[in-house]
Design a protein around this motif. Structure first.
Motif, PDB file in Angstrom:
ATOM      1  N   VAL A 221      -8.178   7.880   0.807  1.00 46.73           N
ATOM      2  CA  VAL A 221      -7.281   6.978   0.072  1.00 46.73           C
ATOM      3  C   VAL A 221      -6.396   6.255   1.076  1.00 46.73           C
ATOM      4  CG1 VAL A 221      -5.468   6.799  -1.673  1.00 46.73           C
ATOM      5  CG2 VAL A 221      -7.293   8.492  -1.953  1.00 46.73           C
ATOM      6  N   VAL A 222      -6.261   4.950   0.884  1.00 44.98           N
ATOM      7  CA  VAL A 222      -5.451   4.115   1.769  1.00 44.98           C
ATOM      8  C   VAL A 222      -4.334   3.481   0.949  1.00 44.98           C
ATOM      9  CG1 VAL A 222      -5.440   2.094   3.278  1.00 44.98           C
ATOM     10  CG2 VAL A 222      -7.431   3.627   3.256  1.00 44.98           C
ATOM     11  N   PHE A 223      -3.089   3.762   1.315  1.00 44.76           N
ATOM     12  CA  PHE A 223      -1.936   3.133   0.669  1.00 44.76           C
ATOM     13  C   PHE A 223      -1.533   1.917   1.479  1.00 44.76           C
ATOM     14  CE2 PHE A 223       2.844   2.948   0.420  1.00 44.76           C
ATOM     15  CZ  PHE A 223       2.899   2.336  -0.833  1.00 44.76           C
ATOM     16  N   MET A 224      -1.633   0.736   0.857  1.00 40.41           N
ATOM     17  CA  MET A 224      -1.254  -0.500   1.527  1.00 40.41           C
ATOM     18  C   MET A 224       0.106  -0.965   1.029  1.00 40.41           C
ATOM     19  SD  MET A 224      -4.873  -2.623   1.766  1.00 40.41           S
ATOM     20  CE  MET A 224      -4.037  -4.024   2.539  1.00 40.41           C
ATOM     21  N   ASP A 225       0.898  -1.466   1.951  1.00 43.24           N
ATOM     22  CA  ASP A 225       2.232  -1.951   1.620  1.00 43.24           C
ATOM     23  C   ASP A 225       2.572  -3.117   2.536  1.00 43.24           C
ATOM     24  OD1 ASP A 225       4.786  -1.926   0.318  1.00 43.24           O
ATOM     25  OD2 ASP A 225       5.628  -0.883   2.052  1.00 43.24           O
ATOM     26  N   GLY A 226       2.845  -4.268   1.949  1.00 45.76           N
ATOM     27  CA  GLY A 226       3.238  -5.427   2.741  1.00 45.76           C
ATOM     28  C   GLY A 226       2.190  -5.894   3.719  1.00 45.76           C
ATOM     29  N   GLY A 227       0.904  -5.754   3.340  1.00 44.56           N
ATOM     30  CA  GLY A 227      -0.165  -6.232   4.205  1.00 44.56           C
ATOM     31  C   GLY A 227      -0.554  -5.296   5.320  1.00 44.56           C
ATOM     32  N   ARG A 228      -0.044  -4.069   5.274  1.00 47.85           N
ATOM     33  CA  ARG A 228      -0.369  -3.074   6.300  1.00 47.85           C
ATOM     34  C   ARG A 228      -0.862  -1.790   5.652  1.00 47.85           C
ATOM     35  NH1 ARG A 228       4.463  -5.443   8.453  1.00 47.85           N
ATOM     36  NH2 ARG A 228       4.122  -6.308  10.552  1.00 47.85           N
ATOM     37  N   VAL A 229      -1.572  -0.985   6.432  1.00 42.84           N
ATOM     38  CA  VAL A 229      -1.919   0.364   6.006  1.00 42.84           C
ATOM     39  C   VAL A 229      -0.707   1.243   6.299  1.00 42.84           C
ATOM     40  CG1 VAL A 229      -3.399   2.363   6.401  1.00 42.84           C
ATOM     41  CG2 VAL A 229      -4.387   0.066   6.375  1.00 42.84           C
ATOM     42  N   ALA A 230      -0.044   1.689   5.221  1.00 35.83           N
ATOM     43  CA  ALA A 230       1.181   2.473   5.384  1.00 35.83           C
ATOM     44  C   ALA A 230       0.893   3.963   5.501  1.00 35.83           C
ATOM     45  CB  ALA A 230       2.127   2.213   4.212  1.00 35.83           C
ATOM     46  N   GLN A 231      -0.147   4.438   4.827  1.00 39.39           N
ATOM     47  CA  GLN A 231      -0.571   5.828   4.950  1.00 39.39           C
ATOM     48  C   GLN A 231      -2.017   5.919   4.500  1.00 39.39           C
ATOM     49  OE1 GLN A 231       2.025   8.844   3.258  1.00 39.39           O
ATOM     50  NE2 GLN A 231       0.417  10.406   3.272  1.00 39.39           N
ATOM     51  N   ALA A 232      -2.769   6.783   5.133  1.00 41.43           N
ATOM     52  CA  ALA A 232      -4.164   6.999   4.767  1.00 41.43           C
ATOM     53  C   ALA A 232      -4.514   8.460   4.996  1.00 41.43           C
ATOM     54  CB  ALA A 232      -5.087   6.099   5.582  1.00 41.43           C
ATOM     55  N   GLY A 233      -5.416   8.960   4.159  1.00 38.80           N
ATOM     56  CA  GLY A 233      -5.840  10.343   4.308  1.00 38.80           C
ATOM     57  C   GLY A 233      -6.633  10.796   3.111  1.00 38.80           C
ATOM     58  N   THR A 234      -6.806  12.085   2.988  1.00 44.17           N
ATOM     59  CA  THR A 234      -7.489  12.636   1.827  1.00 44.17           C
ATOM     60  C   THR A 234      -6.616  12.409   0.590  1.00 44.17           C
ATOM     61  OG1 THR A 234      -6.461  14.816   2.033  1.00 44.17           O
ATOM     62  CG2 THR A 234      -8.509  14.428   3.278  1.00 44.17           C
ATOM     63  N   PRO A 235      -7.199  12.502  -0.613  1.00 43.73           N
ATOM     64  CA  PRO A 235      -6.366  12.384  -1.825  1.00 43.73           C
ATOM     65  C   PRO A 235      -5.206  13.372  -1.821  1.00 43.73           C
ATOM     66  CG  PRO A 235      -8.670  12.196  -2.414  1.00 43.73           C
ATOM     67  CD  PRO A 235      -8.648  12.564  -0.958  1.00 43.73           C
ATOM     68  N   ASP A 236      -5.429  14.610  -1.374  1.00 41.81           N
ATOM     69  CA  ASP A 236      -4.350  15.594  -1.349  1.00 41.81           C
ATOM     70  C   ASP A 236      -3.228  15.155  -0.410  1.00 41.81           C
ATOM     71  OD1 ASP A 236      -3.292  18.398  -1.910  1.00 41.81           O
ATOM     72  OD2 ASP A 236      -3.442  18.418   0.285  1.00 41.81           O
TER      73      ASP A 236
END
Length: 262
Positions: A221-236
């Protein structure tokens, strides 16, 4: 799932006029993996999908599919656009399902699925009809193959759109908020088809606000914020161990469905 990188994006940037929408996206999707992009509207998720599928031209950085640069090649330190024939061939390896169903209203469900098979892949009509029938059956619409879009519910139309995309045997399948235009009672039937595809080993890059689906189906899962990858990792990691107040705030909109970790 393979360790082989099917899609690799490095430093992808995209601006519309003076507004930079993508600010250096790095992302890898491995063969057989389901990767989901989450984040608020305007965070760049759909723009990134459209760059992967060459519906938008990224300004800099590189997107590779099976190690092959998408849309451009670099010669003498300069990016050069590939020929339209080469771009069309690359697009044929990437399927995309949109928010709106984009079915041709004058064609039946079967004919909508057949069209790309005959026009792009050069299948005979008999071959295309057989393939279309198989995929419409897979999405639960064998009995609706002769129906026109206006005779189908929104969920059924979206399932036809999914059948049309996967019938082309893409290397990568993109989903852009495919349930957002549906009534709530129709969402589950489309998510069910997507889950079946994930379980079959289809490589998928998904933009969705269906957080429980993202949690249960995604490998990454990749959390994007303001055009950047803010956090990425497993769903957990993403849902239960958010590293920023911004991600905690975003997940907090979903009524505590991820427990007390937020």
């Amino acid at each position: 799932m393979s360790d082989q990188a099917l899609l690799r994006a490095t430093g992808v940037r995209k601006s519309f006029g003076s507004i930079e929408v993508l600010k250096g996206i790095d992302l890898t999707v491995r063969q057989g993996q389901v990767v989901s992009l989450i984040g608020a509207s305007g965070s760049g998720k759909t723009t990134f999908l459209r760059c992967v599928n060459l519906l938008e031209e990224h300004d800099s950085g590189e997107i590779l599919l099976d190690g092959d640069p998408i849309g451009y090649r670099v010669e003498g330190g300069k990016r050069r656009r590939l020929s339209e024939a080469r771009v069309s061939a690359q697009r044929a390896r990437i399927g995309m399902v949109f928010q709106q169903f984009n079915l041709f209203p004058h064609l039946t469900a079967e004919e909508n699925v057949m069209l790309g098979l005959t026009k792009v892949l050069g299948r005979t009509r008999a071959e295309a009809r057989d393939i279309a029938g198989q995929w419409l059956a897979r999405v639960g619409l064998e009995a609706r193959r002769e129906h026109y879009p206006y005779q189908l519910s929104g969920g059924q139309q979206q399932r036809v759109a999914i059948a049309r995309a996967v019938a082309m045997e893409p290397r990568l399948l993109l989903f852009d908020e495919v349930t957002s235009a549906l009534d709530p009672e129709l969402v589950a039937e489309v998510l069910g088809v997507m889950q079946q595809l994930a379980e079959s080993g289809m490589t998928m890059l998904v933009v969705s606000h269906e957080m429980l689906f993202v949690r249960d189906v995604s490998h990454h899962v990749v959390f994007m914020d303001g055009g950047r990858v803010a956090q990425a990792g497993t769903p957990d990691q993403v849902f239960h161990h958010p590293e920023s107040e911004r991600l905690r705030s975003f997940l907090g909109r979903f009524h505590g469905m991820f427990g007390n970790a937020l």
